[in-house]
Design a protein around this motif. Structure first.
Motif, mmCIF file in Angstrom:
data_model
loop_
_atom_site.group_PDB
_atom_site.id
_atom_site.type_symbol
_atom_site.label_atom_id
_atom_site.label_comp_id
_atom_site.label_asym_id
_atom_site.label_seq_id
_atom_site.Cartn_x
_atom_site.Cartn_y
_atom_site.Cartn_z
ATOM 1 N N VAL A 225 0.842 -1.207 0.000
ATOM 2 C CA VAL A 225 0.000 0.000 0.000
ATOM 3 C C VAL A 225 0.874 1.253 0.000
ATOM 4 N N LEU A 226 1.878 1.280 0.868
ATOM 5 C CA LEU A 226 2.744 2.462 0.941
ATOM 6 C C LEU A 226 3.558 2.639 -0.335
ATOM 7 N N LEU A 227 4.010 1.537 -0.924
ATOM 8 C CA LEU A 227 4.766 1.660 -2.172
ATOM 9 C C LEU A 227 3.861 2.129 -3.308
ATOM 10 N N GLY A 228 2.600 1.683 -3.310
ATOM 11 C CA GLY A 228 1.659 2.171 -4.316
ATOM 12 C C GLY A 228 1.404 3.662 -4.166
ATOM 13 N N LEU A 229 1.287 4.132 -2.927
ATOM 14 C CA LEU A 229 1.121 5.567 -2.692
ATOM 15 C C LEU A 229 2.370 6.335 -3.109
ATOM 16 N N ALA A 230 3.551 5.763 -2.822
ATOM 17 C CA ALA A 230 4.798 6.419 -3.239
ATOM 18 C C ALA A 230 4.876 6.527 -4.752
ATOM 19 N N THR A 231 4.438 5.496 -5.456
ATOM 20 C CA THR A 231 4.448 5.526 -6.921
ATOM 21 C C THR A 231 3.427 6.514 -7.458
ATOM 22 N N ALA A 232 2.370 6.766 -6.681
ATOM 23 C CA ALA A 232 1.394 7.790 -7.070
ATOM 24 C C ALA A 232 1.943 9.191 -6.860
ATOM 25 N N ALA A 233 3.071 9.306 -6.126
ATOM 26 C CA ALA A 233 3.711 10.604 -5.914
ATOM 27 C C ALA A 233 4.922 10.815 -6.806
ATOM 28 N N LYS A 234 5.570 9.720 -7.216
ATOM 29 C CA LYS A 234 6.757 9.771 -8.073
ATOM 30 C C LYS A 234 6.901 8.396 -8.702
ATOM 31 N N LEU A 235 7.441 8.323 -9.887
ATOM 32 C CA LEU A 235 7.451 7.048 -10.603
ATOM 33 C C LEU A 235 8.470 6.057 -10.060
ATOM 34 N N TYR A 236 9.612 6.524 -9.572
ATOM 35 C CA TYR A 236 10.718 5.613 -9.279
ATOM 36 C C TYR A 236 10.420 4.521 -8.249
ATOM 37 N N PRO A 237 9.530 4.725 -7.229
ATOM 38 C CA PRO A 237 9.341 3.655 -6.236
ATOM 39 C C PRO A 237 8.860 2.331 -6.821
ATOM 40 N N VAL A 238 8.169 2.365 -7.956
ATOM 41 C CA VAL A 238 7.684 1.111 -8.541
ATOM 42 C C VAL A 238 8.847 0.206 -8.936
ATOM 43 N N LEU A 239 10.023 0.778 -9.134
ATOM 44 C CA LEU A 239 11.190 -0.019 -9.497
ATOM 45 C C LEU A 239 11.541 -1.035 -8.414
ATOM 46 N N LEU A 240 11.187 -0.774 -7.164
ATOM 47 C CA LEU A 240 11.542 -1.679 -6.080
ATOM 48 C C LEU A 240 10.832 -3.027 -6.188
ATOM 49 N N LEU A 241 9.723 -3.063 -6.928
ATOM 50 C CA LEU A 241 9.022 -4.328 -7.095
ATOM 51 C C LEU A 241 9.820 -5.313 -7.934
ATOM 52 N N GLY A 242 10.730 -4.806 -8.792
ATOM 53 C CA GLY A 242 11.552 -5.689 -9.618
ATOM 54 C C GLY A 242 12.536 -6.511 -8.805
ATOM 55 N N PRO A 243 13.440 -5.880 -8.049
ATOM 56 C CA PRO A 243 14.361 -6.669 -7.223
ATOM 57 C C PRO A 243 13.658 -7.517 -6.185
ATOM 58 N N LEU A 244 12.533 -7.025 -5.659
ATOM 59 C CA LEU A 244 11.802 -7.829 -4.683
ATOM 60 C C LEU A 244 11.257 -9.102 -5.323
ATOM 61 N N LEU A 245 10.837 -9.008 -6.580
ATOM 62 C CA LEU A 245 10.369 -10.188 -7.308
ATOM 63 C C LEU A 245 11.469 -11.243 -7.391
ATOM 64 N N VAL A 246 12.670 -10.821 -7.758
ATOM 65 C CA VAL A 246 13.776 -11.767 -7.914
ATOM 66 C C VAL A 246 14.157 -12.382 -6.567
ATOM 67 N N LEU A 247 14.171 -11.572 -5.512
ATOM 68 C CA LEU A 247 14.524 -12.084 -4.189
ATOM 69 C C LEU A 247 13.479 -13.071 -3.674
ATOM 70 N N CYS A 248 12.204 -12.756 -3.887
ATOM 71 C CA CYS A 248 11.146 -13.680 -3.472
ATOM 72 C C CYS A 248 11.159 -14.944 -4.319
ATOM 73 N N TRP A 249 11.558 -14.826 -5.568
ATOM 74 C CA TRP A 249 11.721 -15.996 -6.428
ATOM 75 C C TRP A 249 12.813 -16.901 -5.864
ATOM 76 N N ARG A 250 13.942 -16.318 -5.522
ATOM 77 C CA ARG A 250 15.043 -17.118 -4.985
ATOM 78 C C ARG A 250 14.666 -17.764 -3.659
ATOM 79 N N ALA A 251 13.883 -17.068 -2.848
ATOM 80 C CA ALA A 251 13.498 -17.596 -1.538
ATOM 81 C C ALA A 251 12.191 -18.376 -1.566
ATOM 82 N N GLY A 252 11.486 -18.370 -2.703
ATOM 83 C CA GLY A 252 10.212 -19.070 -2.795
ATOM 84 C C GLY A 252 9.101 -18.408 -2.015
ATOM 85 N N ARG A 253 9.148 -17.093 -1.879
ATOM 86 C CA ARG A 253 8.149 -16.359 -1.097
ATOM 87 C C ARG A 253 7.132 -15.686 -2.015
ATOM 88 N N TRP A 254 6.454 -16.468 -2.815
ATOM 89 C CA TRP A 254 5.518 -15.926 -3.808
ATOM 90 C C TRP A 254 4.275 -15.329 -3.161
#
Length: 502
Positions: A225-254
């Motif tokens: 929720v907070l990251l979505g609000l941050a992205t509604a204020a500036k575009l760059y926060p949405v980039l954090l979802l990319g590395p988090l995807l890879v880390l959750c993939w490696r850890a199996g935390r889907w």
């Protein structure tokens, strides 16, 4: 007073994490502490005073922010309003007072819905930032001259942004529970104080820092929720979802990632949906402006353009910049999946935002604010942080001196084009240097200041200490155990129970 016995007090304190003291592990921090009495001693009353790390760091952050306001005093008292280049020679420029009238707030126009006079048809900022600007306009007195109103508007915004700065410092301080004093790096960052009131970026930075704190506590929905609000204020926060995807993939935390993604999407839509439906042209202005904007200050693309007889078109630069950032994303993903130990979330978050900044066609001086909290969480090393900050301060001064040169007519007071190119190079090299240090920590986890203290990923939430579910390359056959795996326990960078050192 509560009558807790000494035995009970000792038992309670035994469950509290032992705090990492920067003055014991960082020579630069130890040397700097001489200004306030020297390194922390064994008789220090930690946790027994009102002056907890969070409170101290919040007050320091507010104090540094106030110094940044004082630095803008020459502009507040006239340079914003008289003389084309004086706001640059005093290095105190801010968008805020200029856009009060330039974007219709002085005339009571509704952002995104009402067209603006002049070249910019609609407000060119994301919706939540527009709401922030509008709230400040509501709090601005309409009495007096337009100069009085613009001064008041800047002061109102400064107060609101100061609250954001305090939130950022507190969130960074609390994200790594055993390393609260790392928050001083945010509070004392000179580039942070100098650029805090140039624009409204601190709103998105504060929301992103709060999101990182929530993820570190295992609250994936609140993070989203907070990251979505941050992205509604500036575009760059949405980039954090990319590395988090890879880390959750490696850890199996889907499951946790899906929750975070859904929370971010819903929060972003709640803010943007009404404006999209009823004022689409105004809502889309931020995105079309970003696409159509030509090569601008601070980027290596500007150096290329100003040294070329046939500069690349905006469309070509957009294409190349997109390809470069995608290549960087692929590189970061490969690093995350192949590293000997799963990288920390803050490390990859810093790298991906830095890659976006380095490859973008514009670098405004306040963009450094995006990186400061992430840099502190990624590599809390005073020497490297201060080297990078020195480069950013040099760029901050350089861009204003360059603008002074271009706006001073035949007098040419300031920094010429060639000198400005060197300043851009300093900014790029400083950021690349810090990126290189973070990559080295990922490839050699025993060099990571956070992991050398015995932690795995304190900002990783559910990723902290989690076993790997998917890896590729050398990581599939690790030659050494990680700190939080079952079996012989080994602390990162120290001799462990297994009888060896990493």
């Amino acid at each position: 007073m509560c009558g807790m016995s000494s035995g009970e007090s000792t038992q309670a304190s035994a469950h509290e994490p032992e705090l990492v003291k920067p003055t014991e592990e960082d020579r630069v921090a130890a040397a700097g502490s001489e200004l306030i009495g020297g390194p922390l001693g064994r008789r220090a009353l930690l946790g027994r005073s009102w002056w907890t790390p969070v409170r101290v760091i919040a007050l320091v952050a507010i104090g540094m922010f106030a110094l940044g306001l004082i630095q803008k005093a020459p502009c507040y008292n006239g340079a914003w309003f008289f003389g084309a280049s004086s706001q640059y020679t005093h290095a105190c420029y801010s968008d805020i007072p200029h856009l009060y009238q330039g974007r219709g707030f002085a005339d009571g126009l509704v952002p995104y819905f009402d067209k603006l006079p002049g070249d910019m048809e609609y407000l060119e900022y994301p919706v939540l930032t527009g709401v922030f600007m509008e709230v400040a306009a509501w709090l601005t007195s309409g009495d007096g001259s337009i100069q009085d109103q613009e001064q008041w508007y800047w002061m109102v915004n400064a107060g609101m942004l100061m609250a954001c700065a305090a939130v950022i410092a507190v969130c960074v301080t609390r994200t790594h529970a055993r390393r609260p004093w790392d928050g001083l790096l945010v509070a004392l960052a000179p580039a942070f104080a100098l650029t805090a009131t140039i624009n409204w970026d601190l709103l998105a930075v504060a929301l992103t820092a709060a999101a990182m704190l929530m993820w570190s506590r295992g609250r994936s929905l609140a993070f989203g929720v907070l990251l979505g609000l941050a992205t509604a204020a500036k575009l760059y926060p949405v980039l954090l979802l990319g590395p988090l995807l890879v880390l959750c993939w490696r850890a199996g935390r889907w499951r946790e990632y899906g929750t975070a993604l859904a929370g971010a999407a819903v929060a972003w839509l709640v803010v943007n949906g009404p404006v999209m439906l009823f004022a689409f042209d105004g809502w889309s202005k931020f995105y079309t402006f970003s696409q159509e904007r030509g090569v601008d200050f601070g980027s290596f693309w500007l150096i290329v353009a100003q040294n070329s007889d046939d500069p690349l078109s905006t469309d070509t630069v957009n294409t190349f910049a997109t390809l470069l950032v995608l290549l960087c994303c692929l590189g970061v993903a490969a690093l995350a999946l192949m590293a000997p130990r799963r990288p920390r979330f803050a490390q990859l978050a810093f790298l991906i935002v830095a890659a976006f900044i380095l490859t973008n066609k514009v670098y405004s001086p306040q963009y450094v604010l995006w990186l400061v909290p992430l840099a502190v969480l990624a590599r809390p090393k005073w020497r490297d942080f201060l080297v990078w900050q020195a480069c950013e301060v040099a760029y901050f001064l350089g861009i204003w001196m360059y603008l002074a040169y271009t706006t001073s007519g035949d007098a040419h007071k300031g920094l010429p084009t060639d000198g400005y190119h060197w300043v851009i190079g300093v900014h790029l090299l400083g950021t690349l240097y810090l990126c290189a240090m973070v990559v080295r920590d990922i490839l050699m986890p025993e060099r990571d200041p956070v992991r050398r203290s015995g932690d795995d990923d304190p900002s990783g939430g559910v990723l902290d200490g989690a076993e790997d579910a998917f890896v590729i390359g050398p990581a599939a056959h690790p030659a050494r155990p990680a700190a939080h795996f079952d079996g012989p326990r080994v602390e990162w960078g120290k001799a462990g129970a297994a009888g060896g050192s990493l």
